[in-house]
Design an enzyme around this catalytic site. Structure first.
Site, PDB file in Angstrom:
ATOM      1  CG  ASP A 184      -2.630 -11.452  13.380  1.00  0.00           C
ATOM      2  OD1 ASP A 184      -3.604 -12.009  12.860  1.00  0.00           O
ATOM      3  OD2 ASP A 184      -2.385 -10.229  13.240  1.00  0.00           O
ATOM      4  CD  GLU A 268      -4.509 -14.963  10.254  1.00  0.00           C
ATOM      5  OE1 GLU A 268      -5.730 -14.713  10.329  1.00  0.00           O
ATOM      6  OE2 GLU A 268      -3.650 -14.081  10.101  1.00  0.00           O
ATOM      7  CG  ASP A 364      -2.054  -6.796  14.827  1.00  0.00           C
ATOM      8  OD1 ASP A 364      -2.999  -7.046  14.063  1.00  0.00           O
ATOM      9  OD2 ASP A 364      -1.294  -5.826  14.689  1.00  0.00           O
TER      10      ASP A 364
END
Length: 426
Positions: A184, A268, A364
């Site tokens: 992340d 991501e 996170d």
């Protein structure tokens, strides 16, 4: 397995060689802009766009013309490569991968490329290389060049000249080493791994922002194109170069460490352009919290997330690993224990507390775990056997497809509440 790799070195040219390289870069820029203007004129007249072969025929006419006879002083292959770059820019535009080609400006990305390895000689023992119409150039030989030379690009940055040598060589098929991990990316923490590890941000621009502002203010007070203006501009360029080099070094170190220790990395698919859009709005509909959003945009662009993922992609491929990209929606709002999705789960920026089961952890870290789960699900949907592919590594999925507790959960009481742990075990 064929591996393409580039090696970049600083050149140490003589004064005459520097003057020639500036002329060569200017010739390539002139050819690119002249061809782009021609293509735009043909489009306005309703004519078909010329291809690379047609532009090369025009290049021969330009070199033989009395008006642009100075183009013959530059080697022909770099001029042809400028036309090939324009053709690639058009293809990227029509494929919606980039915006429409723009004219090049003097002093910005001055470079030229030699594509024919038969015209290039590399003498690593004496730290020099031979380029057509430039002769032998010395370079700072910091590491050995491996493989056969394919092409060479000469570029200028902040008053210094650099050479990038692209090579090709045969390597053994790599065997992936390590386990699977989700990452992340953020601002308070540059990268948080699903095993609990995190990397603090460098914020290279923020560190030099005050110094850069003073240098830019001094530049604005100088008479444009005067000698003092050129000196002030060089100082601004040096600060920008230091910011860029520090960020690149930081990203290379982290991406190398992660790619060495993991076979699969899940990240991501962040739309950075949309995330860093201005909030100023329009005159009819002015934006809100414009200054705060501007500071956030500056911090986002200071991280270099796209470059980090790009480096991870090719470094994992070199080591036989995979980079899995997953959608970013609700990764920090989904509970990894019960799967409840709610904006109320993240009351603050750094803490996650599930309103359904009571699970608590760093926000996170929760995002990294959810990214890992989605990445493994994506691999299974593509028909890949995740258990066989990553045997001997830290597994994230059990044989029956259920979630296996990650290693960080063994640290009792450090990342979750007791009530949440009891409900998760139940």
């Amino acid at each position: 397995m064929q591996r393409l790799q580039a090696y970049r070195y600083e050149l140490m040219p003589t004064g005459e060689q520097q003057r020639k390289m500036r002329r060569f870069a200017g010739s390539c820029r002139f050819v690119y802009n002249k061809a782009l203007a021609l293509q735009k004129a043909r489009y306005e007249q309703g004519e078909k766009k010329l291809g690379y072969a047609g532009l090369c025929k025009l290049l021969t006419e330009w070199r033989n013309s009395s008006d642009t006879a100075w183009l013959a002083d530059a080697p022909v292959h770099p001029l042809q490569q400028a036309l090939k770059d324009l053709e690639r820019a058009y293809n990227n535009f029509f494929a919606k991968r980039a915006s429409f080609p723009r004219f090049k400006r003097k002093g910005q990305s001055d470079s030229f490329r030699y594509p024919d390895p038969k015209q290039i000689k590399l003498d690593q023992a004496n730290s020099r290389l031979f380029l057509p119409k430039l002769g032998w150039l010395r370079y700072r030989n910091s590491r050995e060049v491996l493989g056969a030379v394919k092409n060479i690009t000469v570029s200028q940055s902040c008053g210094k000249w650099f050479v990038s040598i692209q090579t090709e060589r045969e390597v053994e098929p790599p065997i992936p080493q390590g386990g699977v991990v989700g990452i992340d990316m953020g601002i308070a923490r540059f990268a948080t791994l699903s095993d609990g590890t995190f990397y603090a941000p460098l914020n290279s621009f923020k560190r030099h922002e005050s110094r850069l502002r003073k240098a830019q203010q001094a530049l604005s007070r100088k008479v444009k194109f005067s000698n003092n203006w050129k000196k002030a501009k060089a100082r601004v360029q040096r600060i920008h170069a230091r910011i860029s080099h520090a960020r690149r070094d930081f990203l290379h170190k982290i991406s190398t460490a992660i790619s060495k220790n993991h076979a699969v990395v899940c990240v991501e698919d962040l739309q950075i352009r949309n995330m860093s859009k201005s909030a100023a709005g329009t005159t009819e509909q002015p934006g809100r919290n414009v200054r705060a959003k501007a500071g956030l945009n500056k911090s986002i662009l200071d991280q270099g997330w796209f470059e980090f993922c790009r480096q991870l992609d090719y470094k994992l491929a070199w080591r036989g690993g995979w980079l899995v990209v997953v959608p970013p929606q609700n990764t920090s709002r989904t509970c990894p224990c019960c799967g409840h999705v709610s904006a109320d789960n993240r009351q603050t920026q750094d803490r996650f507390a599930c309103v359904e089961c009571g699970f608590e952890a760093n926000a996170d870290l929760v995002g990294a775990i959810n990214i890992l789960s989605r990445g493994m699900q994506k691999l299974r949907d593509e028909g890949r056997d995740t258990l066989d592919a990553f045997s001997g590594t830290a597994q994230a999925v059990s044989p029956d497809g259920l979630w296996i507790e990650p290693r960080w959960r063994s640290e009792a009481g450090t990342h979750r509440s007791e009530s949440g742990a009891a409900q998760c075990r139940a």
